[in-house]
Write a protein that holds these residues in place. Structure first.
Motif, PDB file in Angstrom:
ATOM      1  N   VAL A  83       0.865  -1.177   0.000  1.00 18.12           N
ATOM      2  CA  VAL A  83       0.000   0.000   0.000  1.00 18.12           C
ATOM      3  C   VAL A  83       0.902   1.228   0.000  1.00 18.12           C
ATOM      4  O   VAL A  83       1.826   1.323   0.807  1.00 18.12           O
ATOM      5  CB  VAL A  83      -0.922   0.044   1.245  1.00 18.12           C
ATOM      6  N   ARG A  84       0.634   2.152  -0.935  1.00 14.08           N
ATOM      7  CA  ARG A  84       1.373   3.425  -0.935  1.00 14.08           C
ATOM      8  C   ARG A  84       0.511   4.448  -0.207  1.00 14.08           C
ATOM      9  O   ARG A  84      -0.584   4.774  -0.651  1.00 14.08           O
ATOM     10  CB  ARG A  84       1.673   3.896  -2.356  1.00 14.08           C
ATOM     11  N   ILE A  85       1.024   4.912   0.920  1.00 15.39           N
ATOM     12  CA  ILE A  85       0.329   5.887   1.757  1.00 15.39           C
ATOM     13  C   ILE A  85       1.216   7.116   1.873  1.00 15.39           C
ATOM     14  O   ILE A  85       2.370   7.013   2.300  1.00 15.39           O
ATOM     15  CB  ILE A  85       0.056   5.313   3.169  1.00 15.39           C
ATOM     16  N   LYS A  86       0.695   8.260   1.453  1.00 14.68           N
ATOM     17  CA  LYS A  86       1.445   9.524   1.506  1.00 14.68           C
ATOM     18  C   LYS A  86       2.811   9.390   0.841  1.00 14.68           C
ATOM     19  O   LYS A  86       3.814   9.872   1.350  1.00 14.68           O
ATOM     20  CB  LYS A  86       1.567  10.019   2.939  1.00 14.68           C
ATOM     21  N   GLY A  87       2.845   8.682  -0.284  1.00 13.96           N
ATOM     22  CA  GLY A  87       4.065   8.567  -1.069  1.00 13.96           C
ATOM     23  C   GLY A  87       5.026   7.475  -0.634  1.00 13.96           C
ATOM     24  O   GLY A  87       6.051   7.268  -1.271  1.00 13.96           O
ATOM     25  N   ARG A  88       4.726   6.739   0.428  1.00 12.21           N
ATOM     26  CA  ARG A  88       5.625   5.696   0.941  1.00 12.21           C
ATOM     27  C   ARG A  88       4.955   4.331   0.845  1.00 12.21           C
ATOM     28  O   ARG A  88       3.797   4.169   1.226  1.00 12.21           O
ATOM     29  CB  ARG A  88       5.979   6.001   2.393  1.00 12.21           C
ATOM     30  N   TRP A  89       5.702   3.344   0.351  1.00 12.21           N
ATOM     31  CA  TRP A  89       5.187   1.986   0.198  1.00 12.21           C
ATOM     32  C   TRP A  89       5.332   1.188   1.489  1.00 12.21           C
ATOM     33  O   TRP A  89       6.356   1.270   2.159  1.00 12.21           O
ATOM     34  CB  TRP A  89       5.915   1.250  -0.924  1.00 12.21           C
ATOM     35  N   HIS A  90       4.288   0.404   1.797  1.00 14.67           N
ATOM     36  CA  HIS A  90       4.271  -0.470   2.974  1.00 14.67           C
ATOM     37  C   HIS A  90       3.836  -1.860   2.523  1.00 14.67           C
ATOM     38  O   HIS A  90       2.859  -1.992   1.776  1.00 14.67           O
ATOM     39  CB  HIS A  90       3.266   0.033   4.019  1.00 14.67           C
ATOM     40  N   HIS A  91       4.524  -2.894   2.996  1.00 15.20           N
ATOM     41  CA  HIS A  91       4.126  -4.277   2.731  1.00 15.20           C
ATOM     42  C   HIS A  91       3.074  -4.685   3.753  1.00 15.20           C
ATOM     43  O   HIS A  91       3.066  -4.178   4.872  1.00 15.20           O
ATOM     44  CB  HIS A  91       5.330  -5.219   2.851  1.00 15.20           C
ATOM     45  N   GLY A  92       2.219  -5.619   3.356  1.00 15.22           N
ATOM     46  CA  GLY A  92       1.220  -6.083   4.300  1.00 15.22           C
ATOM     47  C   GLY A  92       0.466  -7.301   3.801  1.00 15.22           C
ATOM     48  O   GLY A  92       0.711  -7.808   2.702  1.00 15.22           O
ATOM     49  N   THR A  93      -0.452  -7.744   4.629  1.00 13.79           N
ATOM     50  CA  THR A  93      -1.325  -8.875   4.312  1.00 13.79           C
ATOM     51  C   THR A  93      -2.759  -8.395   4.407  1.00 13.79           C
ATOM     52  O   THR A  93      -3.161  -7.830   5.441  1.00 13.79           O
ATOM     53  CB  THR A  93      -1.092 -10.039   5.298  1.00 13.79           C
ATOM     54  N   ALA A  94      -3.514  -8.610   3.334  1.00 10.12           N
ATOM     55  CA  ALA A  94      -4.901  -8.149   3.272  1.00 10.12           C
ATOM     56  C   ALA A  94      -5.855  -9.228   3.766  1.00 10.12           C
ATOM     57  O   ALA A  94      -5.639 -10.425   3.536  1.00 10.12           O
ATOM     58  CB  ALA A  94      -5.255  -7.756   1.844  1.00 10.12           C
ATOM     59  N   HIS A  95      -6.901  -8.788   4.436  1.00  7.42           N
ATOM     60  CA  HIS A  95      -7.931  -9.689   4.959  1.00  7.42           C
ATOM     61  C   HIS A  95      -9.299  -9.159   4.539  1.00  7.42           C
ATOM     62  O   HIS A  95      -9.599  -7.981   4.767  1.00  7.42           O
ATOM     63  CB  HIS A  95      -7.870  -9.760   6.488  1.00  7.42           C
ATOM     64  N   LEU A  96     -10.118 -10.010   3.950  1.00  6.43           N
ATOM     65  CA  LEU A  96     -11.481  -9.645   3.584  1.00  6.43           C
ATOM     66  C   LEU A  96     -12.354  -9.877   4.817  1.00  6.43           C
ATOM     67  O   LEU A  96     -12.276 -10.928   5.448  1.00  6.43           O
ATOM     68  CB  LEU A  96     -11.967 -10.496   2.412  1.00  6.43           C
ATOM     69  N   LEU A  97     -13.189  -8.884   5.137  1.00  3.78           N
ATOM     70  CA  LEU A  97     -13.992  -8.942   6.366  1.00  3.78           C
ATOM     71  C   LEU A  97     -15.483  -8.795   6.053  1.00  3.78           C
ATOM     72  O   LEU A  97     -16.085  -7.747   6.319  1.00  3.78           O
ATOM     73  CB  LEU A  97     -13.536  -7.860   7.339  1.00  3.78           C
ATOM     74  N   PRO A  98     -16.103  -9.836   5.493  1.00  3.71           N
ATOM     75  CA  PRO A  98     -17.518  -9.726   5.139  1.00  3.71           C
ATOM     76  C   PRO A  98     -18.426  -9.510   6.345  1.00  3.71           C
ATOM     77  O   PRO A  98     -19.524  -8.963   6.198  1.00  3.71           O
ATOM     78  CB  PRO A  98     -17.821 -11.055   4.442  1.00  3.71           C
ATOM     79  N   GLU A  99     -17.979  -9.889   7.548  1.00  2.71           N
ATOM     80  CA  GLU A  99     -18.807  -9.717   8.743  1.00  2.71           C
ATOM     81  C   GLU A  99     -18.784  -8.278   9.267  1.00  2.71           C
ATOM     82  O   GLU A  99     -19.616  -7.900  10.085  1.00  2.71           O
ATOM     83  CB  GLU A  99     -18.367 -10.694   9.843  1.00  2.71           C
ATOM     84  N   ASP A 100     -17.828  -7.470   8.807  1.00  2.00           N
ATOM     85  CA  ASP A 100     -17.727  -6.076   9.242  1.00  2.00           C
ATOM     86  C   ASP A 100     -18.850  -5.261   8.601  1.00  2.00           C
ATOM     87  O   ASP A 100     -19.238  -5.510   7.458  1.00  2.00           O
ATOM     88  CB  ASP A 100     -16.369  -5.499   8.824  1.00  2.00           C
ATOM     89  N   ASP A 101     -19.360  -4.278   9.316  1.00  2.00           N
ATOM     90  CA  ASP A 101     -20.392  -3.387   8.784  1.00  2.00           C
ATOM     91  C   ASP A 101     -19.707  -2.342   7.901  1.00  2.00           C
ATOM     92  O   ASP A 101     -19.193  -1.336   8.398  1.00  2.00           O
ATOM     93  CB  ASP A 101     -21.154  -2.730   9.933  1.00  2.00           C
ATOM     94  N   ALA A 102     -19.692  -2.586   6.590  1.00  2.00           N
ATOM     95  CA  ALA A 102     -18.968  -1.723   5.651  1.00  2.00           C
ATOM     96  C   ALA A 102     -19.520  -0.302   5.634  1.00  2.00           C
ATOM     97  O   ALA A 102     -18.759   0.660   5.521  1.00  2.00           O
ATOM     98  CB  ALA A 102     -19.000  -2.331   4.250  1.00  2.00           C
ATOM     99  N   ARG A 103     -20.830  -0.142   5.758  1.00  2.00           N
ATOM    100  CA  ARG A 103     -21.416   1.210   5.774  1.00  2.00           C
ATOM    101  C   ARG A 103     -20.941   1.980   7.002  1.00  2.00           C
ATOM    102  O   ARG A 103     -20.605   3.162   6.912  1.00  2.00           O
ATOM    103  CB  ARG A 103     -22.930   1.148   5.715  1.00  2.00           C
ATOM    104  N   ALA A 104     -20.907   1.335   8.135  1.00  2.09           N
ATOM    105  CA  ALA A 104     -20.395   1.978   9.349  1.00  2.09           C
ATOM    106  C   ALA A 104     -18.910   2.276   9.190  1.00  2.09           C
ATOM    107  O   ALA A 104     -18.432   3.336   9.597  1.00  2.09           O
ATOM    108  CB  ALA A 104     -20.643   1.092  10.566  1.00  2.09           C
ATOM    109  N   ARG A 105     -18.165   1.357   8.599  1.00  4.56           N
ATOM    110  CA  ARG A 105     -16.728   1.552   8.387  1.00  4.56           C
ATOM    111  C   ARG A 105     -16.470   2.785   7.526  1.00  4.56           C
ATOM    112  O   ARG A 105     -15.525   3.536   7.771  1.00  4.56           O
ATOM    113  CB  ARG A 105     -16.127   0.306   7.736  1.00  4.56           C
ATOM    114  N   LEU A 106     -17.297   3.008   6.510  1.00  2.78           N
ATOM    115  CA  LEU A 106     -17.113   4.166   5.628  1.00  2.78           C
ATOM    116  C   LEU A 106     -17.151   5.486   6.403  1.00  2.78           C
ATOM    117  O   LEU A 106     -16.506   6.453   5.999  1.00  2.78           O
ATOM    118  CB  LEU A 106     -18.176   4.183   4.528  1.00  2.78           C
ATOM    119  N   ARG A 107     -17.885   5.519   7.510  1.00  5.86           N
ATOM    120  CA  ARG A 107     -17.962   6.751   8.307  1.00  5.86           C
ATOM    121  C   ARG A 107     -16.617   7.114   8.928  1.00  5.86           C
ATOM    122  O   ARG A 107     -16.389   8.267   9.294  1.00  5.86           O
ATOM    123  CB  ARG A 107     -19.053   6.630   9.368  1.00  5.86           C
TER     124      ARG A 107
END
Length: 131
Positions: free
Chosen positions: A81-105
């Motif tokens: 992920v490039r955040i503010k011009g800097r690259w970071h390595h990571g592991t992505a996780h899909l979270l279908p149980e998370d409330d995506a509409r609430a997360r957007l806030r």
């Protein structure tokens, strides 16, 4: 998926693929998610909006498992992920149980408004950052 949602999906993804994303990827401080193409094995960079909270980066996908970057994550969760011009390595996780509409806030307002406006199957994605 209804006919309306299918047409909306096609229109939005075509505009993103051929106009918005190529332009956005060139902006030096645009947040980018780099996945590995599930068929090609090549790096795929997707401009997106999200928010870093500590060692986590949070995203909400507009089209859930229909999004190409989500399908790439399903095949290989190792990302950058490039955040503010800097690259970071990571592991992505899909979270279908998370409330995506609430997360957007809790995510950047402009991007969240666009995701809510065009999205048809919201899905939360968390990237655990390593550096």
């Amino acid at each position: 998926m209804s006919r309306f949602h299918d047409l909306k999906f096609r229109a939005v993804t075509t505009l993103q693929r051929w106009v918005a994303n190529p332009l956005s990827r060139r902006l030096p401080f645009q947040t980018l998610l780099e996945t590995t193409g599930r068929k090609s094995g090549q790096p795929r960079r997707t401009p997106l909006g999200g928010s870093r909270v500590g060692d986590e980066f949070w995203i909400v996908s507009e089209y859930g498992e229909k999004s190409q970057y989500v399908r790439n994550i399903q095949a290989n969760p190792r990302v950058r992920v490039r955040i503010k011009g800097r690259w970071h390595h990571g592991t992505a996780h899909l979270l279908p149980e998370d409330d995506a509409r609430a997360r957007l806030r809790s995510l950047p307002r402009m991007n969240s408004a666009a995701v809510r406006a065009v999205g048809t199957n919201l899905l939360t994605v968390r990237v655990d950052l390593e550096d």
